[in-house]
Write an enzyme that holds these catalytic residues in place. Structure first.
Site, short mmCIF file in Angstrom:
data_model
loop_
_atom_site.label_atom_id
_atom_site.label_comp_id
_atom_site.label_asym_id
_atom_site.label_seq_id
_atom_site.Cartn_x
_atom_site.Cartn_y
_atom_site.Cartn_z
N CYS A 1 -7.83 66.84 -39.88
CA CYS A 1 -8.23 68.05 -39.16
C CYS A 1 -9.22 67.57 -38.11
O CYS A 1 -10.34 67.15 -38.44
CB CYS A 1 -8.86 69.05 -40.12
N SER A 2 -8.81 67.58 -36.85
CA SER A 2 -9.59 66.95 -35.78
C SER A 2 -10.95 67.59 -35.63
O SER A 2 -11.18 68.75 -36.01
CB SER A 2 -8.82 67.03 -34.46
N ALA A 3 -11.89 66.84 -35.04
CA ALA A 3 -13.24 67.33 -34.82
C ALA A 3 -13.22 68.56 -33.93
O ALA A 3 -12.52 68.59 -32.92
CB ALA A 3 -14.10 66.24 -34.19
N ARG B 1 -12.30 77.30 -40.05
CA ARG B 1 -11.78 75.94 -40.26
C ARG B 1 -11.57 75.63 -41.73
O ARG B 1 -10.66 74.86 -42.08
CB ARG B 1 -12.74 74.93 -39.62
#
Length: 390
Positions: free
Chosen positions: A92-94, A31
């Site tokens: 940046c989504s969970a 990530r």
């Protein structure tokens, strides 16, 4: 410092149980490669604050590998991220909600995927690992966001087909698609996505009617060109730009205002479960939010309801202690508070069904929410035919 691999493994354990393929994709697509050096994050329930890789690397790494969204843009890029003040418009989504949507999507190697909203590129890279990069098409409306995503993906070793444009239009030249993965909140499912999908295709999206609660939506496309599905869980994402609400006016900007009262405690609506929120949103087409902040008169609770398409149609209902009736301040002639309470008691009359009993159908004529099965559409603005839920 803890390595990225160890942080990834700790995150995967935190998200367990996790589909093995999704876990492998997260290992293959770190990530941190998709998070900018300076961004905003909210750790341990605090307000969103700046994370800076150069100034405090440990804090940055902790945020990147936590199960939280990392905000990467404010006000469509008009506001410097370091101000930490403004509307969040890209992120940046969970990881947890990303994983759950990918599990619902269930892509296989060779599956042709249309992604709506490239964002930082992290989910596009995960899809490349799961389906193969030649099979992934990702559309991003913001040219600056799209350019950075392309850089992130290239540096991470992935080359999906990237498009800068309105995601609502999809990409007919790259269809038909087996999967449609939407990474922004939508109030209405564009039928173009259904048209560009083959029979049996799966569409997953954050359904965001914005009546307090937002939902995961999973649809399956039938050979007739109609898609049916349900709401497996809850999810909240930033809205697709073309479906954002029209900004409401302040009370002093209009003369068409009314002072009313209601016998219904506003907290009846505020504290209603997600099933009620889904029903009220489908019936009325209205949005809502609430606040417990006291005003100059002391303790109070307020709920605002509004038409997302009309800045002149909204109301606020105010609870105060020891009141027999409650004040309602309404702008415009549409009785939006009354519509909301009528819809709530209609839901009560149905036996207070939870959100998992509702579903959605999308056809060339539009979309409708239904109760238990498609033959029982919820009466409301989202349905144009016979509208009697039973």
């Amino acid at each position: 410092m803890i390595s990225a691999l160890n942080r990834t493994e700790a995150l995967i354990r935190e998200l367990a149980p996790l589909d093995r393929r999704i876990a492998d994709a997260m290992r293959a697509v770190p990530r941190h490669l998709f998070v900018p050096p300076v961004a905003l994050a909210s750790l341990d329930g605090e307000d969103a604050r700046v994370i800076d890789r150069e100034a405090d690397p440990e804090d940055w790494w902790d945020a990147v590998y936590a199960d939280i969204p990392v905000i990467t843009q404010l006000d469509d890029g008009a506001t410097d991220i370091r101000t930490a003040s403004g509307n969040s418009t890209s992120s940046c989504s969970a990881p947890g909600i990303v994983a759950r949507f990918l599990e619902l999507l269930d892509p296989e190697p060779g599956t042709r995927v249309l992604e709506i909203g490239t964002g930082t590129g992290w989910t596009a890279a995960l899809l490349c690992h799961l389906a193969g990069e030649t099979n992934v098409t990702s559309v991003e409306v913001d040219p600056v966001v799209a350019e950075q995503a392309a850089k992130n993906l290239s540096e991470a070793g992935f080359q999906p087909h990237l498009i800068v444009g309105d995601g609502a239009q999809g990409c007919p030249a790259r269809g038909p698609f087996d999967r449609v993965h939407v990474t922004c909140g939508i109030r209405t499912v564009p039928y173009t996505w259904i048209e560009q999908a083959r029979p049996g295709a799966v569409l997953v999206a954050p359904y965001s009617p914005r009546f307090k609660t937002d939902f995961q939506l999973r649809l399956v496309v039938t050979p007739s060109g109609v898609a049916h599905g349900r709401f497996p869980d809850l999810a909240s994402y930033m809205m697709m730009r073309s479906q954002r609400s029209v900004p409401g006016r302040q009370p002093g900007e209009t003369e068409n205002k009314h002072h009313l009262t209601t016998r219904i405690d506003p907290r009846t609506i505020t504290c209603a479960p997600a099933g009620a929120d889904l029903a009220i949103g489908a019936i009325t087409g209205l949005t809502a939010h609430d606040s417990d902040e006291p005003d100059e008169d002391g303790e109070c609770h307020r709920i605002w309801v509004s038409d997302p398409r009309d800045p002149d149609a909204w109301a606020v209902a105010i609870w105060r202690p020891d009141s027999d009736e409650y004040q309602v301040f309404q702008v415009g002639d549409r009785p939006v508070w009354e519509e909301v309470t009528d819809a709530y008691f209609r839901w009560v009359g149905w036996g207070e069904p939870d959100y998992d009993r509702f579903g959605m159908t999308v056809s060339p004529e539009g979309q409708c929410v239904w109760l238990d099965r498609p033959e029982h559409p919820v009466p409301g603005l989202s349905f144009t035919g016979d509208s009697s839920a039973q």
